[in-house]
Design a protein around this motif. Structure first.
Motif, PDB file in Angstrom:
ATOM      1  N   ALA A  50      46.185  47.000  27.902  1.00 18.94           N
ATOM      2  CA  ALA A  50      46.956  46.843  28.573  1.00 18.94           C
ATOM      3  C   ALA A  50      47.307  45.119  29.087  1.00 18.94           C
ATOM      4  O   ALA A  50      46.582  44.720  29.320  1.00 18.94           O
ATOM      5  N   ARG A  51      48.139  45.290  30.005  1.00 20.21           N
ATOM      6  CA  ARG A  51      48.930  43.900  30.726  1.00 20.21           C
ATOM      7  C   ARG A  51      49.345  44.736  31.894  1.00 20.21           C
ATOM      8  O   ARG A  51      50.208  45.438  32.307  1.00 20.21           O
ATOM      9  N   ILE A  52      49.827  43.785  32.439  1.00 22.59           N
ATOM     10  CA  ILE A  52      50.207  43.221  33.606  1.00 22.59           C
ATOM     11  C   ILE A  52      50.279  42.062  33.822  1.00 22.59           C
ATOM     12  O   ILE A  52      49.690  40.833  33.397  1.00 22.59           O
ATOM     13  N   THR A  53      51.833  41.600  34.873  1.00 27.88           N
ATOM     14  CA  THR A  53      52.382  40.863  34.944  1.00 27.88           C
ATOM     15  C   THR A  53      52.319  40.215  36.869  1.00 27.88           C
ATOM     16  O   THR A  53      51.201  41.290  37.495  1.00 27.88           O
ATOM     17  N   THR A  58      53.230  46.617  34.315  1.00 35.64           N
ATOM     18  CA  THR A  58      52.277  47.211  33.793  1.00 35.64           C
ATOM     19  C   THR A  58      52.651  47.973  32.083  1.00 35.64           C
ATOM     20  O   THR A  58      53.664  48.530  32.513  1.00 35.64           O
ATOM     21  N   ASN A  59      51.987  48.168  31.142  1.00 39.10           N
ATOM     22  CA  ASN A  59      52.104  47.956  29.910  1.00 39.10           C
ATOM     23  C   ASN A  59      50.604  48.794  29.637  1.00 39.10           C
ATOM     24  O   ASN A  59      49.612  47.374  29.687  1.00 39.10           O
ATOM     25  N   PHE A  60      50.936  49.645  28.662  1.00 36.60           N
ATOM     26  CA  PHE A  60      49.628  50.396  28.620  1.00 36.60           C
ATOM     27  C   PHE A  60      49.852  50.752  26.665  1.00 36.60           C
ATOM     28  O   PHE A  60      50.559  51.506  26.108  1.00 36.60           O
ATOM     29  N   ALA A  61      48.403  50.541  25.967  1.00 33.35           N
ATOM     30  CA  ALA A  61      48.506  51.235  24.403  1.00 33.35           C
ATOM     31  C   ALA A  61      48.379  52.628  24.796  1.00 33.35           C
ATOM     32  O   ALA A  61      48.251  53.882  25.839  1.00 33.35           O
ATOM     33  N   ASP A  62      49.170  53.526  24.146  1.00 34.68           N
ATOM     34  CA  ASP A  62      49.867  55.007  24.097  1.00 34.68           C
ATOM     35  C   ASP A  62      48.105  55.991  23.993  1.00 34.68           C
ATOM     36  O   ASP A  62      48.060  56.521  25.307  1.00 34.68           O
ATOM     37  N   SER A  63      47.218  55.499  23.786  1.00 33.98           N
ATOM     38  CA  SER A  63      45.968  56.027  23.489  1.00 33.98           C
ATOM     39  C   SER A  63      45.210  55.967  24.899  1.00 33.98           C
ATOM     40  O   SER A  63      44.264  56.439  24.896  1.00 33.98           O
TER      41      SER A  63
END
Length: 121
Positions: A50-53, A58-63
């Motif tokens: 996961a990542r956050i600016t 945010t963005n996440f791995a599908d899993s």
């Protein structure tokens, strides 16, 4: 220099929860940009979790979508990863990552030392 200090890993049963924290510090930091978490399981490559600016995107791995959330406290240069409904396949070393702008205007990438998360009954 810059240090990313992680905490919160450990052993948890399947279905349980853990919260990871990572604090960035250093005299050369002008601003902390994107922060995130990666993980590396046994015999696997290091992958984005996961990542956050700095603005909160945010963005996440599908899993992990729907199970993990990522947040940050910009005043403390700290990022959190709340992990719920943990599965054995989430077992890995989790690494904090951050893009930092230094006081000299350079964009640099830093990694934490890693924290072990083990999901097992």
């Amino acid at each position: 220099q810059v240090q990313l200090v992680e905490s919160g890993g450990g052993l948890v049963q399947p279905g349980g929860s853990l919260r990871l924290s990572c604090a960035a510090s250093g005299s050369i930091i002008f601003s902390v940009n994107a922060m995130g978490w990666y993980r590396q399981g046994p015999g696997k490559e290091r992958d984005l979790v996961a990542r956050i600016t700095s603005g909160g995107s945010t963005n996440f791995a599908d899993s992990v979508k729907g199970r993990f959330t990522i947040s940050r406290d910009n005043a403390k240069n700290t990022v959190y990863l709340q992990m719920n409904s943990l599965k054995p396949e989430d077992t890995a070393v989790y690494y904090c990552n951050s893009d930092i702008t230094t006081i000299w205007g350079f964009l640099e990438e830093y990694w934490g030392q890693g924290t072990q998360v083990t999901v097992s009954s």
